[in-house]
Design an enzyme around this catalytic site. Structure first.
Site, mmCIF file in Angstrom:
data_model
loop_
_atom_site.group_PDB
_atom_site.id
_atom_site.type_symbol
_atom_site.label_atom_id
_atom_site.label_comp_id
_atom_site.label_asym_id
_atom_site.label_seq_id
_atom_site.Cartn_x
_atom_site.Cartn_y
_atom_site.Cartn_z
ATOM 1 N N ASP B 12 8.449 -1.400 0.193
ATOM 2 C CA ASP B 12 7.476 -2.769 0.050
ATOM 3 C C ASP B 12 6.653 -2.965 -0.404
ATOM 4 O O ASP B 12 6.021 -1.315 -1.205
ATOM 5 C CB ASP B 12 6.782 -2.544 2.055
ATOM 6 C CG ASP B 12 7.759 -2.791 2.954
ATOM 7 O OD1 ASP B 12 8.394 -3.393 2.774
ATOM 8 O OD2 ASP B 12 7.072 -2.204 4.219
ATOM 9 N N ASP B 131 11.204 -11.621 11.905
ATOM 10 C CA ASP B 131 10.786 -10.459 12.235
ATOM 11 C C ASP B 131 10.261 -10.552 13.381
ATOM 12 O O ASP B 131 10.105 -12.143 14.267
ATOM 13 C CB ASP B 131 9.059 -10.565 11.635
ATOM 14 C CG ASP B 131 8.980 -10.400 10.029
ATOM 15 O OD1 ASP B 131 10.672 -9.361 9.365
ATOM 16 O OD2 ASP B 131 7.865 -9.855 10.043
#
Lengths: 202, 258
Positions: B12, B131
């Site tokens: 990330d 997600d």
């Protein structure tokens, strides 16, 4: 004398990884879509990606189809990756079908059987013919594949892999080599193949 | 022999640095992306994912310059996600050396973009990240914007739609498990994987080697993604691969010389 190596590129695909792989061997490839440069080079790489028909159209527009054909007919080194390998065949059934260069016999078709597609990831190479480009490979080698269409093993197939069915992973005809997988993305195993091909130019 | 399950470290990225957090929040620095990528390649990672977590909010994609240097150096494939909202931004990223682009929020907001990217560059270059948080009734609810916005879509139904639109792979993150190290949500990824015929990457909850074993033994995913467990060396990738192989889960072997 420094060798002139071209990487065929017409602005569409991912050329950076192949260029990076060659630079690690102190080779600065000429990235080009120029027909004469492709004809005259000591070796031509074509890391094709995207759809088969679109790739053939892009080659024809630049008259690179006949340049690649001519190179291979004259026994001049060529290295095709993924779709750059598939275009060597007679045709592909992808998106309704398109004609290839017809240097190798056979048709590229969609994987058959109950398998997940795209065939995406690492798969084991099975060598079936001794060939200089495979000379550095050990017993257990894996390569990175990223495709949904494949050629079945024919006369010019020197290594296979299996995804539901056996298919052509490496083909060779004269000084032309094609890999269905991405040697520039296959870490050590890919490097061994690129090294062997480059060594064969000397 | 067939295609092998993959181990995928996820980086990330925020402001050019790798960060890690729990439940998508509370971010801490975890290093330089290029350096970490090199380390994972050396350790036998099968593929990498880079997600620029502030790109969407800032209306841009990950830095092309960073990706170009990663693409030229890395000898394994990688996907990139964050802020891809047009065919042109996808083109630039693929051109910069990424093997796949990963879409999340933009896929829900403009699904036709998936058809366009798959049509231009092929399904093999298109990942859709989903997600998921279980709602009070236990349904798999799809979230956007790094988990901040509820989309109103259900995950299995959404997975089928994106496959029909040309996605070549799904990256399914359990927000309930993300950062908790309590194991993958096997029920979630298995439900999605059973409904589609493209590969599925399971994400969220990796904590122990056991978690990876349970995921692959259940045949619930084609690849497993982990972030902080790899960044802070809770799990070493060579050891993970070796132990899984000893349990009969075939993975690409790692060799010190690779």
């Amino acid at each position: 004398m420094p060798r002139r190596i071209v990487a065929i590129d017409y602005g569409g695909g991912n050329i950076g990884s192949l260029v990076g792989a060659l630079r690690r061997r102190d080779i600065e490839p000429i990235v080009t879509d120029d027909r004469d440069a492709v004809l005259q080079a000591d070796a031509a790489f074509f890391p094709g990606d995207g759809a088969f028909a679109a790739t053939m159209d892009a080659l024809r527009e630049r008259r690179l189809d006949s340049a690649i054909y001519e190179r291979i007919e004259r026994g001049r080194p060529y290295f095709g990756i993924c779709v750059g390998m598939q275009v060597l065949f007679e045709r592909s059934s992808e998106f309704g079908g398109a004609r290839g260069l017809g240097i190798l016999r056979g048709e590229v078709g969609r994987f058959e059987g109950d398998v997940r597609l795209p065939h995406m990831g690492w798969n084991r190479l099975e060598r079936n013919v001794e060939h200089p480009v495979l000379a550095e490979l050990g017993e257990e080698e894996y390569a990175y594949f990223l495709h949904s269409y494949r050629a079945l093993p024919g006369d010019d197939c020197i290594a296979t892999a299996t995804h539901g069915e056996r298919f052509a992973a490496v083909v060779a005809r004269g000084a032309a080599v094609g890999t269905q997988f991405h040697p520039e993305k296959s870490q050590r195993s890919g490097e061994k193949i690129l090294t062997a091909f480059l060594a064969s130019l000397n | 022999m067939s295609v092998l399950p993959r181990i995928i470290p996820c980086l990330d990225i925020r402001d050019g640095r790798v960060v890690k957090g729990v439940h998508f929040e509370g971010l801490r620095d975890a290093g330089d992306p290029v350096e970490l990528a090199r380390r994972y390649e050396r350790e036998g990672a099968d593929e990498l994912v880079f997600l620029d977590i502030t790109a969407t909010a800032e209306g841009r994609t990950a830095s092309l310059e960073m990706l170009q240097s990663i693409g030229a150096e890395l000898r394994i494939p990688f996907a990139v996600g964050g802020g891809i909202e047009s065919l042109e931004s996808a083109r630039l990223l693929l051109r910069a050396g990424c093997d796949k682009v990963s879409l999340n929020s933009a896929a829900v907001r403009s699904p036709a973009l998936l058809d366009a990217i798959a049509g231009s560059f092929g399904s093999q270059s298109l990942v859709v990240a989903i997600d998921v948080r279980r709602d009070t009734s236990g349904a798999f609810a799809v979230y956007l914007d790094g988990g901040r916005t509820r989309s109103g879509r259900e995950a299995v139904e959404w997975a089928c739609e994106v496959q029909a639109r040309g996605a070549g792979e799904l990256l399914v993150t359990s927000m309930d498990r993300d950062g908790t190290r309590s194991g993958f949500d096997i029920e979630l990824t298995a439900a999605i994987r059973a409904a589609v015929s493209i590969p599925v990457i399971a994400s969220g909850g990796a904590g122990r080697i056991e978690d990876f074993a349970a995921l692959f033994e259940a045949d619930a995913a084609d690849a497993a993604l982990g972030a902080s467990v790899f960044h802070d060396r809770t799990i070493s990738i060579p050891r993970l691969k070796q132990e899984l192989r000893e349990r009969g889960i075939m993975l690409r072997p790692w060799q010190p010389t690779d």
